[in-house]
Write a protein that holds these residues in place. Sequence first.
Motif, PDB file in Angstrom:
ATOM      1  N   PRO A  60       0.841  -1.198   0.000  1.00  0.00           N
ATOM      2  CA  PRO A  60       0.000   0.000   0.000  1.00  0.00           C
ATOM      3  C   PRO A  60       0.882   1.257   0.000  1.00  0.00           C
ATOM      4  O   PRO A  60       2.077   1.178   0.278  1.00  0.00           O
ATOM      5  CB  PRO A  60      -0.796  -0.127   1.294  1.00  0.00           C
ATOM      6  CG  PRO A  60      -0.775  -1.580   1.624  1.00  0.00           C
ATOM      7  CD  PRO A  60       0.558  -2.068   1.150  1.00  0.00           C
ATOM      8  N   ILE A  61       0.275   2.412  -0.234  1.00  0.00           N
ATOM      9  CA  ILE A  61       1.044   3.597  -0.614  1.00  0.00           C
ATOM     10  C   ILE A  61       1.934   4.187   0.482  1.00  0.00           C
ATOM     11  O   ILE A  61       2.976   4.776   0.197  1.00  0.00           O
ATOM     12  CB  ILE A  61       0.088   4.692  -1.158  1.00  0.00           C
ATOM     13  CG1 ILE A  61       0.878   5.758  -1.916  1.00  0.00           C
ATOM     14  CG2 ILE A  61      -0.742   5.329  -0.045  1.00  0.00           C
ATOM     15  CD1 ILE A  61       1.571   5.249  -3.148  1.00  0.00           C
ATOM     16  N   GLY A  62       1.543   4.012   1.751  1.00  0.00           N
ATOM     17  CA  GLY A  62       2.227   4.738   2.825  1.00  0.00           C
ATOM     18  C   GLY A  62       3.741   4.624   2.796  1.00  0.00           C
ATOM     19  O   GLY A  62       4.458   5.631   2.807  1.00  0.00           O
ATOM     20  N   ASP A  88       1.230   0.570  -4.921  1.00  0.00           N
ATOM     21  CA  ASP A  88       0.017   1.190  -4.389  1.00  0.00           C
ATOM     22  C   ASP A  88      -1.116   0.161  -4.298  1.00  0.00           C
ATOM     23  O   ASP A  88      -2.184   0.337  -4.897  1.00  0.00           O
ATOM     24  CB  ASP A  88      -0.376   2.371  -5.303  1.00  0.00           C
ATOM     25  CG  ASP A  88      -1.414   3.291  -4.674  1.00  0.00           C
ATOM     26  OD1 ASP A  88      -1.886   2.987  -3.561  1.00  0.00           O
ATOM     27  OD2 ASP A  88      -1.758   4.304  -5.308  1.00  0.00           O
ATOM     28  N   MET A  89      -0.876  -0.913  -3.578  1.00  0.00           N
ATOM     29  CA  MET A  89      -1.841  -2.023  -3.540  1.00  0.00           C
ATOM     30  C   MET A  89      -3.187  -1.586  -2.995  1.00  0.00           C
ATOM     31  O   MET A  89      -3.273  -0.857  -2.011  1.00  0.00           O
ATOM     32  CB  MET A  89      -1.277  -3.157  -2.683  1.00  0.00           C
ATOM     33  CG  MET A  89      -0.178  -3.914  -3.385  1.00  0.00           C
ATOM     34  SD  MET A  89       0.591  -5.111  -2.300  1.00  0.00           S
ATOM     35  CE  MET A  89      -0.490  -6.504  -2.555  1.00  0.00           C
TER      36      MET A  89
END
Lengths: 453, 473
Positions: A60-62, A88-89
């Motif tokens: 994910p993006i973080g 960016d899942m």
Amino acid sequence: MSEILRERQGQVHRKGEAPFQLDCEKPSAAGSVSQRACVFCGSRVVLYPIADALHIVHGPIGCASYTWDIRGALSSGPQIHRLSFSTDMQEIDVVHGGEKKLKAALCELIDAHHPKAAFVYATCIVGVIGDDVDAVCRQVSAEKGIPVLAVHSEGFKGTKKDGYRAACDALYKLVGTGDTSKVSPVSINILGDFNLAGEIWMIKDYYRRMGIEVVSCVTGDGRVDEIRRAHGAALNVVQCSGSMTHLAERLEERYGTPSLRVSYFGIEDMSEALYDVARFFKSDEIMRRAQVLVREELARILPQLARYRKALVGKRAAIYVGGAFKAFSLVRALRHLGMKTVMVGSQTGNKKDYELLRELCDEGTIIVDDSNPLELASFLSEKHVDLFIGGVKERPIAYKLGIGFCDHNHERKEALAGFEGMLNFAREVYGTVASPVWKLTGTERARALEAGA
Amino acid sequence: MSANPAGTNLATTNPAAESTHSPNWVSTRNPCKLCSPLGAALVMRGIEGALPFLHGSQGCATYMRRYIISHFREPMDIAASGFSEASTIFGGGPNLRQGLTNVTEQYKPSLIGIATTCLTETIGEDLGMMLKEYLATEEGKSAPELVHVSTPSYSGTHMDGFHAAVRAVVEQLAEPGAAATVYRSGFVNVFPGMVSAADLRYLKEVLRDFDLRLTLFPDYSETLDAPVLDRYSKIPAGGTPIQSLRATPSAVASVEFGRTMLRKQTAASHLESAFGVPAHRMGMPVGIRESDAFFQSLEKISGRPTPMLHAAERGRLVDAYVDGHKYVFGKRAIVFGDEDLVIGLASFLAEIGISPVLCASGGKSGCFAEAIAEVTAGCPDEVIARDGLDFMSMGELARGLAPDFMIGSSKGAPLARELGVPLIRVGFPVHDRFGGQRVLHLGYRGAQYLFDLVVNTLLERKQNSSPIGYSYL
């Protein structure tokens, strides 16, 4: 002291109060606001400065957002490392797996940026949903003809140190794949300098003046092709031993390359580093050049340092940094400026490191492993500190208490290594401690200081 | 005009703009968004006596702390349950319990605000249930108030995490009939969204001038913009009192900002449907028109005209618009960042004669394009609105648009440099300039500040690029 959690009591020591025994290399206590990051962070900081490689965060993006161009690690050429790429899942990728997305992302980015290699950072959930990142890397590597290396940096799989290991394992795969026929027998790799504010350029210049070839920089101003030839060097010179010892060990095991542990911070350690390397090559000429270099540099900076020392003598400093080896250098550098270290700690030191720190420090100095904001704040107040040295997460603690602060971490934009760096360091310490703003802050602390506490 | 149902990169106020559609990239390249737990942590920092807590890996908390600190330059403690390999396989219950116990002992908070992360959501941790179990244990008996929110990082952005946390806190703490203990007379709930510390202080001032009492939530105006201290406080003073959060159902009205929130389930909509608290939902009050809507709502709620002070600020603002209109008319801007702030800024720019030729956000509420079309109606130039966009795609679109400046967070700095245009820094994060927490965006006063900033940026550019360097413009 009430600020220290029961399960952390063993990780704080006051020199002279009890026989030395410091717990370390433990996972952070749950709920403790540790200053540590995670496995991913460890891998990311080590590999980040390789400027002609593509760095893509699979998750994910973080993790990609928080590490986008935040460091002072400079490149003399390509700047691909300063870009932030992520798969960016999304929820659907979590459900169905992210391998296809990773492959497509890698292919389009390699086509667009033509990197010399690609590093794929697996983050927390990638490990959980079971994406076969290695398989995707193999496929893309075969298709695109560049090394594509999986970095197994799932955040929960240990501490930052495990991230260093994962990064070293990825680097190890690169080494040995380049041509070393033209490498000089008097040659080294610089390990563990990340070229913050151009530091590695100064260090490289010192070695050049000594007549030593630098084969590769791992990873400051790093280049893939250089790292591929790193096995050709006669010696690995390792700074930031926490992050790079694992690689040095693996290279010694595989290629028989010996290694030296050094630090480029402070006059003593910087000079000693050059002399150690000269001694290794058993060449009078190299040693003579090292001596000339040190003499020249010192002649230039010592008079200026003396001026700063006059203003700083007797001031009290606290240090909290990632790796313990940097802490040794800082204690010595501060001593050179006439300052006293009253608290010192690190996120990831080991038993040997802390033993050394204890020897180096004065009676009463607090030595701490894996601390947190509340502890640090209470130490700063207790010790009436004038200057705190740490990273961005430590800064507001000092400032909130009206105490001076110097950034000695990866985000800084000042070169603090080398002889020139010592001068910059002194200037910054002086500029911090001598600022008139402290006259407006910390009235209670001012009173305590007046009372001679 | 409605957003493309497929939702990807297609929103535009002019069909002709489709030709500038950037190729569809699989990867996100230089993101224009953060992950959802960050927004939740920020909200929790805005509750009095509260400590934010992340259920997940240690790194999440550390990265978010670092990021928030870089903007606010204030301590930002976020605890974490600190997942290990074992907790990932066998569940994070023990770590969560130990973490809560430790945080309670060390910080003595009056509330712990717990948010999940991608890791804990993926392994399917049932946070609500785990907290219930914890409260039943011996240690749990001395626990402070616990609130929790689900913020999977693989879904939405930091803004979604922010709004989810606001709603979760309001839902979990609301107690009908709890008002009398807080205020004697009527009061208003204000849910401003993610605005600056200066904005929060301004809102308190405006409501006070209307003689309205308020529950402003979240309120990190003091916790993240605090004075220097003699003694370190474990949890900084300030924040929305917990008691006030219990009393939200007794408010005379709720005011909530954000055009992207209008059709969503929010804190204000919940209080309206569950407790009959009238919801006044409107765009973020940036610029005159959107601020007028806000002040009109306050007039309606309070039954009083806008106080002289604020009416005078509006008057001076219009006067400034008149004085400066030639400097700004026809200029072209790229506006980027969080959707509702971008919508507010686009509205402001449109009303002073600047064309927001590209409005971009990494967020994807589904309402962005429509809202941009509404606030920029009548704009002489084509306005492109794109959600779910990253900075590289933004750059690819921007090159053909001949912008005069960009306005948004520090993350736009590399693109602004590449385009050779000034960047006016607003929103979050501002970490390559000083004072981001004190940027005032809202109301007439915020518009005045923004207008001066925009005009001066354009004048400076003109002056610097002039061969003779005027000293009088």
